[in-house]
Structure formats: structure tokens, C-alpha cells
Design a protein around this motif. Structure first.
Motif, PDB file in Angstrom:
ATOM      1  N   VAL B  30      41.686  39.209  48.264  1.00 24.28           N
ATOM      2  CA  VAL B  30      41.676  38.513  49.558  1.00 24.28           C
ATOM      3  C   VAL B  30      40.282  37.960  49.847  1.00 24.28           C
ATOM      4  N   VAL B  31      39.267  38.818  49.653  1.00 24.32           N
ATOM      5  CA  VAL B  31      37.888  38.392  49.910  1.00 24.32           C
ATOM      6  C   VAL B  31      37.547  37.183  49.060  1.00 24.32           C
ATOM      7  N   ASN B  32      37.918  37.271  47.774  1.00 23.09           N
ATOM      8  CA  ASN B  32      37.640  36.188  46.848  1.00 23.09           C
ATOM      9  C   ASN B  32      38.287  34.888  47.315  1.00 23.09           C
ATOM     10  N   SER B  33      39.573  34.997  47.730  1.00 28.66           N
ATOM     11  CA  SER B  33      40.275  33.800  48.184  1.00 28.66           C
ATOM     12  C   SER B  33      39.611  33.232  49.435  1.00 28.66           C
ATOM     13  N   ILE B  34      39.187  34.117  50.343  1.00 23.97           N
ATOM     14  CA  ILE B  34      38.538  33.640  51.577  1.00 23.97           C
ATOM     15  C   ILE B  34      37.276  32.865  51.255  1.00 23.97           C
ATOM     16  N   PHE B  35      36.483  33.407  50.338  1.00 21.16           N
ATOM     17  CA  PHE B  35      35.210  32.736  50.033  1.00 21.16           C
ATOM     18  C   PHE B  35      35.389  31.453  49.242  1.00 21.16           C
ATOM     19  N   SER B  36      36.611  31.222  48.699  1.00 21.41           N
ATOM     20  CA  SER B  36      36.830  29.938  48.043  1.00 21.41           C
ATOM     21  C   SER B  36      37.120  28.861  49.080  1.00 21.41           C
ATOM     22  N   LEU B  37      37.406  29.308  50.305  1.00 23.96           N
ATOM     23  CA  LEU B  37      37.710  28.342  51.372  1.00 23.96           C
ATOM     24  C   LEU B  37      36.578  28.237  52.386  1.00 23.96           C
ATOM     25  N   VAL B  38      35.934  29.403  52.699  1.00 18.18           N
ATOM     26  CA  VAL B  38      34.950  29.456  53.780  1.00 18.18           C
ATOM     27  C   VAL B  38      33.542  29.552  53.201  1.00 18.18           C
ATOM     28  N   PRO B  39      32.633  28.651  53.597  1.00 25.67           N
ATOM     29  CA  PRO B  39      31.263  28.729  53.081  1.00 25.67           C
ATOM     30  C   PRO B  39      30.506  29.892  53.721  1.00 25.67           C
ATOM     31  N   SER B  40      29.558  30.443  52.973  1.00 28.84           N
ATOM     32  CA  SER B  40      28.718  31.510  53.537  1.00 28.84           C
ATOM     33  C   SER B  40      27.301  31.354  53.000  1.00 28.84           C
ATOM     34  N   ASP B  41      26.331  31.754  53.784  1.00 27.97           N
ATOM     35  CA  ASP B  41      24.935  31.780  53.306  1.00 27.97           C
ATOM     36  C   ASP B  41      24.208  32.925  53.980  1.00 27.97           C
ATOM     37  N   GLY B 232      25.595  31.110  37.460  1.00 25.92           N
ATOM     38  CA  GLY B 232      25.344  31.484  38.848  1.00 25.92           C
ATOM     39  C   GLY B 232      26.651  31.637  39.574  1.00 25.92           C
ATOM     40  N   PHE B 233      26.618  32.373  40.668  1.00 24.81           N
ATOM     41  CA  PHE B 233      27.855  32.674  41.366  1.00 24.81           C
ATOM     42  C   PHE B 233      28.099  31.648  42.454  1.00 24.81           C
ATOM     43  N   LYS B 234      28.975  30.682  42.164  1.00 27.23           N
ATOM     44  CA  LYS B 234      29.215  29.617  43.122  1.00 27.23           C
ATOM     45  C   LYS B 234      30.629  29.730  43.683  1.00 27.23           C
ATOM     46  N   PRO B 235      30.873  29.206  44.889  1.00 27.77           N
ATOM     47  CA  PRO B 235      32.238  29.233  45.445  1.00 27.77           C
ATOM     48  C   PRO B 235      33.248  28.560  44.530  1.00 27.77           C
ATOM     49  N   GLU B 236      32.771  27.655  43.666  1.00 30.42           N
ATOM     50  CA  GLU B 236      33.654  27.028  42.687  1.00 30.42           C
ATOM     51  C   GLU B 236      34.380  28.096  41.863  1.00 30.42           C
ATOM     52  N   ILE B 237      33.610  29.151  41.524  1.00 28.88           N
ATOM     53  CA  ILE B 237      34.197  30.248  40.748  1.00 28.88           C
ATOM     54  C   ILE B 237      35.301  30.924  41.546  1.00 28.88           C
ATOM     55  N   ASN B 238      35.010  31.158  42.843  1.00 29.11           N
ATOM     56  CA  ASN B 238      36.040  31.737  43.713  1.00 29.11           C
ATOM     57  C   ASN B 238      37.314  30.909  43.680  1.00 29.11           C
ATOM     58  N   ALA B 239      37.129  29.613  43.722  1.00 31.82           N
ATOM     59  CA  ALA B 239      38.289  28.726  43.744  1.00 31.82           C
ATOM     60  C   ALA B 239      39.081  28.850  42.446  1.00 31.82           C
ATOM     61  N   LEU B 240      38.377  28.836  41.326  1.00 37.32           N
ATOM     62  CA  LEU B 240      39.044  28.905  40.029  1.00 37.32           C
ATOM     63  C   LEU B 240      39.767  30.240  39.866  1.00 37.32           C
ATOM     64  N   THR B 242      40.875  32.107  42.239  1.00 40.94           N
ATOM     65  CA  THR B 242      42.050  32.099  43.119  1.00 40.94           C
ATOM     66  C   THR B 242      43.213  31.376  42.456  1.00 40.94           C
ATOM     67  N   ILE B 243      42.892  30.241  41.790  1.00 43.36           N
ATOM     68  CA  ILE B 243      43.971  29.506  41.111  1.00 43.36           C
ATOM     69  C   ILE B 243      44.601  30.361  40.021  1.00 43.36           C
ATOM     70  N   VAL B 244      43.746  30.979  39.196  1.00 38.67           N
ATOM     71  CA  VAL B 244      44.252  31.828  38.107  1.00 38.67           C
ATOM     72  C   VAL B 244      45.140  32.937  38.669  1.00 38.67           C
ATOM     73  N   LEU B 245      44.623  33.545  39.758  1.00 38.69           N
ATOM     74  CA  LEU B 245      45.363  34.635  40.391  1.00 38.69           C
ATOM     75  C   LEU B 245      46.725  34.183  40.888  1.00 38.69           C
ATOM     76  N   LEU B 246      46.707  33.038  41.596  1.00 38.19           N
ATOM     77  CA  LEU B 246      47.960  32.531  42.157  1.00 38.19           C
ATOM     78  C   LEU B 246      48.995  32.284  41.064  1.00 38.19           C
ATOM     79  N   VAL B 247      48.554  31.627  39.991  1.00 36.40           N
ATOM     80  CA  VAL B 247      49.482  31.333  38.892  1.00 36.40           C
ATOM     81  C   VAL B 247      50.027  32.633  38.314  1.00 36.40           C
ATOM     82  N   SER B 248      49.118  33.617  38.084  1.00 36.23           N
ATOM     83  CA  SER B 248      49.557  34.895  37.509  1.00 36.23           C
ATOM     84  C   SER B 248      50.556  35.596  38.417  1.00 36.23           C
ATOM     85  N   ILE B 249      50.235  35.595  39.737  1.00 38.62           N
ATOM     86  CA  ILE B 249      51.110  36.289  40.684  1.00 38.62           C
ATOM     87  C   ILE B 249      52.493  35.631  40.720  1.00 38.62           C
TER      88      ILE B 249
END
Lengths: 352, 267
Positions: B30-41, B232-240, B242-249
């Protein structure tokens, strides 16, 4: 059409499932192969159908050896014990399958399938799936599926064993009338004596992989040739006997005067007396047995009478009497004489 | 039925354990999916600025698109080959009285049960020996070996449940072997093959370890993800992720739904 099994046998490794048998199946008859389970009767059917190959012998159809002919090319069709209807096909598709794989045109197929469904009385359900049918209906579909192929013989492998008693009787009647109507030879396998006697033109009794006797239902029932056949139908009263030089037979229950028309090979014989052929009371010229009554059970259409003969009181004889209300009840432990006509007594060889 | 206090306590306790398990397992997702949508700094999470921006960026990233393509090609081909092999092997083992039945089953199940690192390494050494250069083809071979077990098991189970008299009846009615397969066997196997294929896709889709050894210059999604994380850990990774997770689920849910009614008539 004549099918002839010429010394056909089947072994699995060292196990001899079917001893070499010879058997002729003639055109238009309803022939039943009857035997207890494990007697090899289904093996005979599977050999003819081509599902298994014989170890020895030949299967001849009008003189032509079928041994190398593949299942799909033999002019026989099987009704399986579990019906083997294709679950993903409708009734119509199931029945038309044999025509479809042979490339029959759609129009003709539809017509033939409809005719077949009509014959088996299922024209109302062409679109149903097997899971939506009752046992008796599945049975009819399986039959329709074989007859559209116009086989020379329909092979039926215990087709009624999954049905309840009432439906079974209906289907026996239906099978017999269907067979008469279409005139195709039916080869029917069953372990049910009653069923076999009811529907067959001829019977083959099988035991331990060998043929015991072949004959019409009446021949098999009233004139058994072996001890097994004599004991297999009804609750026959069997006695050991000794043939004397004068032709009469000594039994533990007395001497039976010489019987006509018997051609016995051994001096040790078996005497078989059907329970329903006895009458109460002494009769002139009959075999009379003095007994003590053990009990008398009313079973609706029959009275079952158990008696111990005076001469051999450890033995129990069974007599079936009609349940005519005018028949008086016999006293338990009272005396009674039962009699059977000499021509109703079956005497057979006892080679052991 | 009336429950005693102790029984109520046990109920509450069991409920807490279940809730805790779910929390620990699914919270990171859930946290991962949230951070793929919501920016944080450093200043915190900016809830109001939620967007699909990182997903769009992914689509513009050519190396990610290429990885997705490779992954799809590899899994589709590997699953297709494995499905065909599974049907052939299952029919051979179950009906034709396979000579080396035990051996065949062992060979089929081994790649699935062995540590992937061993499977990957041995395949790598094998390809190296016979001089095949690494790429999509070698990944496909690796994945086929891996997912074959899944498909084989499902097809075999279905085949065993199917009465053999259906095949006999078909032949008896005059069908050739090919017609029997087409009209009788295949319709019976189809549900199992589809379920197996979805499950196998899910396995192939996020397979990493075997792929690492066999990829060469080729990149699949999990490998791309791995590469991105080293930079580096970018939100892009979160997005990817999330996609992998969604497909698997989604594939897991499809499998679960399809396997359950498999006892009855699923058609």
C-alpha cells in the motif's frame, strides 16, 4: 451377418482372464453374456469391440478376420457402462458425433440424429447437456449415439447397472423392444441373472473365464448343464446323487426313479430342483419328500417355505409357493410332504 | 450459541493476529502504491499533489518499454511451449504407459523445486558450453523449464479426472486419434491449460534469478527494476513495482477463481 469367435483367449501376463472360447453370434438376436464379476464377460465385449487384442484365436465377421482392424473401423458400436457421453457436447452433438467425424453433410446428419432421438424417445431435449439428464435419459442418448452409426452389432457393457430397480425394469423392456424394432444384433453383458433371462434371445453363461453353457433362457433355467449354472439362477435346491446301473439315482433324500432323456457321462451326478416346481402333498409318479416345516415367510407375491427333510434333517429345502390367499398356512414344526414331478427334476454331470 | 468470556477473548486474539499478519504483509504494498502517486520530500508528503505523473514518465522511458516488451514476448512464448509440452507429456505418461514415467516426472518438477540460482547457473554453463549466446531465446528456455511443472501438474490432474471411456467411445464411433484429441480431449483439457497458462505467466512475469544468468544484454522488467534501484530510489520505481504487483495480483486472482470450481463443470 455372422460373428464367430474362434478359440479367442486373453491373458494379462500370467493371468488368464479368458480361456479360449468359441462363440457364434447370429444376425438380429439379442445375445447376453452373463457371469459374476471378474468372470471375463466384459473382456469378451472389449475383444469384439477392438479395445483389446486377443492373446490367441481369431474374431471373424462373415469369415473375415477382424484382428488387425482398428476400433474405429469395426462395424460395431459400444454402449459403455458409464455411458461415456461427451460432457461438453449437447445431446444432439453427442448423437451426431459418429456421423460428424466421418464427414457426413450437416443436413443429413440433422435428419438422422432427429430420427434416432425419436426412436429412443428423446426428441424434446436435443439442446441439453449430459449433466442435465437423468440416468435413464443418458442411457437413451448413448443408445441413439450408437444406432446412428448403423452398426452390425451393438455392444452393451452392463448398461443398466447404474439405474435403480424400477428404471432398470423399464429400460430392459425398452432395450428389448428397441432391438426388435431396428433388428440390429445386440450383444449384452450383465451380471444380473434376472435381467439376462428377461431380455435375451440366447444366453452365454461365463464363469472363471470359460463358457459354462449357451442356450435360450428356458434351457439355461430349466436344464442347467453344470453345477455353476444350476446354482446361479434362483435358489435352486441342489443334491449330490449317484447313478445306479438301473438308471435310477440315489440321493440322501431317497431314490429318484430313472429319468427319461438324460444322457449323463459320470456316475456322480447333481440333482437340481427348482423351489417353485414343488407342490405340497404326496403325488403319484412324482418324487415325494417327507419334511418338517422350519418356517413359512410371506413375501407378497410368494410364500417362502423352508423345510428339513426327514431323511437328512441338517439340510434345508426351499420351496416357493404362490401367495394365493386360499393356500393354508402350514404349522411350524409340523409335518409336510412336498413333491416334484420327475420331468421337472434336472440331473447333471458332476465331474468332481 | 452463547460464548463464554474466555471464548470471546480467544476470538479477539485470533482476529488481532490475522489483522497483524495482513498489516505486515500488505502495508509495504500500500505504501509503495501511495508513493507512486503522491510526491514526498524533506518537507513531508504532499497529499494534494497526487498524480499519475510517474506512470507517464515510465511510458516515455524507452528502456522500460523495451523491458516490458521482452518480458511479454518471453512469457508468452515460454508458456506456449510449456503448455504444448505439458499436454504431450501428460498424455504420454497417463495413457501411453510411459517407459520412464518416474524419470519424466522428476525431470519436469526439478527446475521448479530446485533453487533458481542452481537452475540458472546450470543452464548458463550449458549454453556456454555448446556456444549459444545469451538473449531472449535462452531466457525463454529457462522460463519454459521453470513453468513446465505448473502446467504439467494441472493438465495431468485434469486428464486423470477425465474418464478414459470418453476416448474409447470416440474411437468406437469412428474418430481418428487426431479427431479424438480435437473434439474430445482438448475441450476437456482447455480449462486446465488456461488456468495453468495464467499461473505460469505470473511465475514467468516476475522471475528474476534464473533470468539474471540467462539474459545477457537483454532486459526484462524485474532486471530493469533492479538496474534502476542501483542508480537511486525514484518514484518511477514505485510506479513500476505497482504495475508488476497489479499484474501479478490480477493473475493470481484469475487462477484462484478458476482453480476452485475445477471439480465441477467449468465450461
Amino acid at each position: 451377418m455372422t460373428l464367430y469367435l474362434d478359440g479367442v483367449s486373453k491373458n494379462y501376463g500370467d493371468v488368464e482372464v479368458l480361456r479360449p472360447i468359441s462363440l457364434e453370434v447370429s444376425n438380429g438376436e439379442l445375445l447376453t453374456v452373463l457371469g459374476p464379476s471378474g468372470s471375463g464377460k466384459t473382456t469378451i465385449l472389449r475383444l469384439i469391440g477392438g479395445f483389446i487384442a486377443p492373446t490367441c484365436g481369431r474374431i471373424l465377421l462373415d469369415g473375415k478376420d477382424l484382428s488387425t482392424t482398428h476400433i474405429s473401423k469395426r462395424p460395431f458400436n459400444t454402449v459403455f457402462q458409464d455411458y461415456a457421453l461427451f460432457p461438453h457436447m449437447t445431446v444432439e452433438q453427442n448423437v451426431g458425433y459418429g456421423l460428424m467425424v466421418k464427414g457426413c453433410p450437416k443436413e443429413k446428419m440433422k435428419q438422422v440424429v432427429n430420427e434416432a432421438l425419436d426412436v429412443v424417445g428423446l426428441s424434446d431435449f436435443p439442446g441439453r447437456y449430459p449433466a442435465e439428464l437423468s440416468g435413464g435419459q443418458k442411457q437413451r442418448v448413448a443408445l441413439a449415439r450408437t444406432i446412428v452409426c448403423e452398426p452390425q452389432i451393438v455392444l452393451l457393457d452392463e448398461p443398466l447397472s447404474a439405474l435403480d430397480a424400477e428404471l432398470r425394469r423399464q429400460m430392459q423392456f425398452f432395450l428389448k423392444s428397441l432391438q426388435r424394432k431396428i433388428g440390429t444384433t445386440f450383444l449384452f453383458v450383465t451380471h444380473d441373472q434376472q435381467e439376462a433371462i428377461t431380455i435375451s434371445d440366447r444366453l452365454v453363461v461365463i464363469n472363471h473365464g470359460g463358457v459354462e453353457q449357451v442356450g435360450t433362457p428356458k434351457e439355461i433355467y430349466y436344464s442347467p448343464k453344470t453345477k455353476f449354472v444350476a446354482g446361479f439362477f434362483g435358489d435352486n435346491n441342489l443334491l449330490d446323487g449317484q447313478l445306479t446301473a438301473s438308471g435310477s439315482i440315489e440321493t440322501p433324500l431317497g431314490t429318484i426313479p430313472s429319468l427319461q432323456g438324460s444322457n449323463l457321462k459320470t456316475s456322480k451326478v447333481i440333482v437340481a430342483m427348482r423351489p417353485e416346481l414343488f407342490r405340497i402333498g404326496k403325488r403319484e409318479g412324482a418324487f415325494n419328500i417327507d419334511c418338517q416345516v422350519q418356517n413359512m415367510d410371506f413375501a407378497g407375491d410368494m410364500n417362502f417355505l423352508r423345510l428339513s427333510p426327514k431323511l437328512d434333517s441338517d439340510r434345508t429345502l426351499l420351496v416357493k409357493l404362490s401367495s394365493d390367499p386360499s393356500v393354508p398356512n402350514l404349522d411350524v414344526n409340523g409335518d409336510a410332504t412336498i413333491s416334484i414331478k420327475l420331468e421337472d427334476i434336472a440331473v447333471l454331470d458332476n465331474p468332481r | 450459541m452463547h460464548k463464554t468470556n474466555t471464548e470471546h477473548l480467544i476470538d479477539v486474539f485470533l482476529g488481532l493476529i490475522t489483522a497483524g499478519t495482513f498489516f505486515v504483509l500488505y502495508m509495504p504494498i500500500v505504501v509503495n502504491s501511495i508513493f507512486s502517486l503522491v510526491p514526498s520530500d524533506r518537507n513531508g508528503i504532499h497529499w494534494g499533489e497526487a498524480s499519475f505523473e510517474w506512470y507517464w514518465r515510465l511510458l516515455e522511458n524507452e528502456s522500460v518499454i523495451a523491458a516490458i516488451k521482452t518480458t511479454l514476448i518471453v512469457s508468452v512464448i515460454a508458456v506456449a511451449i510449456a503448455a504444448i509440452l505439458a499436454i504431450i507429456l501428460a498424455i504420454y505418461v497417463e495413457w501411453e504407459g510411459a517407459v520412464f514415467q518416474r524419470t519424466i516426472e522428476l525431470v519436469v518438477y526439478t527446475p521448479f523445486l530446485m533453487p533458481p540460482i542452481i537452475t540458472g547457473l546450470s543452464l548458463l554453463m550449458f549454453f556456454d558450453r555448446i556456444g549459444i549466446s545469451r538473449g531472449e531465446a535462452t531466457i525463454i528456455v529457462g522460463h519454459t523449464a521453470l513453468v513446465l511443472a505448473v502446467l504439467y501438474r494441472l493438465v495431468l490432474t485434469r486428464l486423470r479426472a477425465m474418464p478414459h471411456t470418453l476416448v474409447e467411445a470416440s474411437a468406437d464411433l469412428g474418430a481418428t486419434r487426431l479427431q479424438t484429441f480435437r473434439y474430445v480431449v482438448w475441450p476437456q483439457l482447455r480449462p486446465a491449460v488456461i488456468t495453468g497458462a495464467v499461473l505460469a505467466m505470473a511465475v514467468s512475469f516476475d522471475e528474476t534469478l534464473i533470468t539474471v544468468f540467462l539474459a545477457g544484454d537483454t532486459t526484462t522488467i524485474p532486471l530493469r527494476l533492479w538496474g534502476m534501484m542501483r542508480v537511486g530510489f525514484k518514484p518511477e520505481i514505485n510506479a513500476l513495482v505497482t504495475i508488476v504487483l497489479l499484474v501479478s495480483i490480477i493473475m493470481a486472482v484469475i487462477t484462484a477463481i478458476r482453480i476452485k470450481p475445477a471439480e465441477g463443470n467449468e465450461e
